[in-house]
Design an enzyme around this catalytic site. Structure first.
Site, PDB file in Angstrom:
ATOM      1  N   ARG A 226     -11.861  33.922   1.802  1.00  0.00           N
ATOM      2  CA  ARG A 226     -11.869  32.661   2.568  1.00  0.00           C
ATOM      3  C   ARG A 226     -10.858  32.501   3.634  1.00  0.00           C
ATOM      4  NH1 ARG A 226     -11.210  28.438  -0.806  1.00  0.00           N
ATOM      5  NH2 ARG A 226     -10.387  29.557  -2.375  1.00  0.00           N
ATOM      6  N   ASP A 254      -0.387  42.164  -0.742  1.00  0.00           N
ATOM      7  CA  ASP A 254       0.581  42.681  -0.103  1.00  0.00           C
ATOM      8  C   ASP A 254       0.605  43.237   1.225  1.00  0.00           C
ATOM      9  OD1 ASP A 254       2.085  41.987  -2.467  1.00  0.00           O
ATOM     10  OD2 ASP A 254       1.228  43.934  -3.347  1.00  0.00           O
ATOM     11  N   SER A 293      -3.842  52.624   1.100  1.00  0.00           N
ATOM     12  CA  SER A 293      -4.983  52.095   1.928  1.00  0.00           C
ATOM     13  C   SER A 293      -4.201  51.519   3.281  1.00  0.00           C
ATOM     14  CB  SER A 293      -5.717  51.008   1.065  1.00  0.00           C
ATOM     15  OG  SER A 293      -4.690  49.668   0.893  1.00  0.00           O
TER      16      SER A 293
END
Length: 310
Positions: A226, A254, A293
């Protein structure tokens, strides 16, 4: 010129297991995949900022085991200044055991290890370098007394500090956060900190605004899919999320905080810094793991072009 960020905080090695669903108490499940990744909230945020181009120095403690050596090599490979990364003699490195289900949701169990040995004296030893930074970034995976001491030092040297109060710490003393420039909780952490409901947008805003009475300058409430809310003395701004298909949400928070620190240190307005941080976090959940990532500045710029086009 690249912003300068000091991260005072944790590092871990993440032990990640993919599971068909989260196990119940006493239940044994067969996992489908296991991997190790570098993590820890402090190190994650440091790597995110560094990959985006910030000059990052880290004040941390690693174990005197092989994992600690691996962590130092990894952080060095990211271009992070390790002048104030010290070995905790006779102590194992911090680890996190992470279980990830097919939807990308996760549960995490952390063993602090060397992170529990980071002291106020370690912060003081880095004071000269901290004073040359644009921002100091903090989390709660190291002793609270060290976090409090770092906030007070940041005030003395005139460097704004950002605290990500995660993982949630019931013993966190709001009086010790007086003078903090930025507090960045998620909605669960906000409820724990304030004791107020956070079910609606108005409740989230009211809970965040209650923190101003404790001398906290600005509050950013992260809301996952959201988006986020920026709450300042001037009002509340909604920061929309970027929609992607999630693969693994590990480290997404993070990624958001590290990116926010990076863009803020570069001089961007808070609203724009947060909008970019939302995009950076969204990109991170499309890949497995935490630090693995996190995109480079070039990869993130390419992602932004595709989101604008779509």
């Amino acid at each position: 010129m690249a912003g300068r960020i000091a991260v005072i905080g944790s590092n871990n090695v993440d032990l990640v297991t993919n599971v068909p669903r989260m196990p119940g108490p006493g239940e044994t499940l067969a996992g489908s995949h296991f991997a190790t990744h570098f993590g820890g909230k402090g190190a994650n945020q440091a790597v995110a900022a560094a990959r985006l181009g910030s000059q990052v120095t880290m004040v941390t403690r690693v174990g005197d085991d092989s994992l600690g050596g691996d962590v130092l090599r990894n952080l060095g490979d990211q271009g992070i200044d390790l002048t104030h990364a010290r070995v905790a003699e006779g102590t194992a490195n911090g680890v996190a055991s992470i279980f990830v289900d097919p939807s990308g949701e996760n549960v995490i169990v952390i063993v602090a290890g060397a992170n529990g040995t980071l002291t106020p004296a370690d912060v003081d030893a880095a004071a000269e370098d901290l004073a040359r930074c644009d921002l100091i970034l903090l989390q709660l995976e190291v002793p609270l007394e060290t976090v409090y001491h770092a906030i007070r030092l940041a005030q003395r040297i005139g460097v704004p500090a950002i605290l990500n109060p995660a993982p949630a710490a019931p013993g966190l003393d709001l009086a010790q956060l007086h003078g903090l420039a930025w507090l960045c909780p998620n909605e669960t952490e906000l409820a724990l900190l304030t004791g107020l409901p956070v079910t609606t947008g108005d409740e989230i805003a009211a809970a965040a605004q209650s923190l101003f009475a404790h001398g906290i300058g600005n509050v950013v409430v992260t809301l996952g899919a959201r988006g986020a809310r920026l709450v300042t003395a001037d009002g509340v701004t909604a920061i929309p999320a970027i929609r992607v298909r999630p693969v693994d949400t590990t480290g997404a928070g993070d990624a958001f905080i590290g990116a926010f620190a990076h863009f803020l240190a570069e001089g961007e307005a808070p609203e724009q810094a947060l909008a970019q941080a939302a995009g950076y976090a969204a990109l991170s959940v499309t890949k497995p793991g935490a630090q693995g990532s996190y995109a480079s500045a070039e990869e993130f710029a390419a992602f932004q072009r595709t989101t604008v086009q779509s």
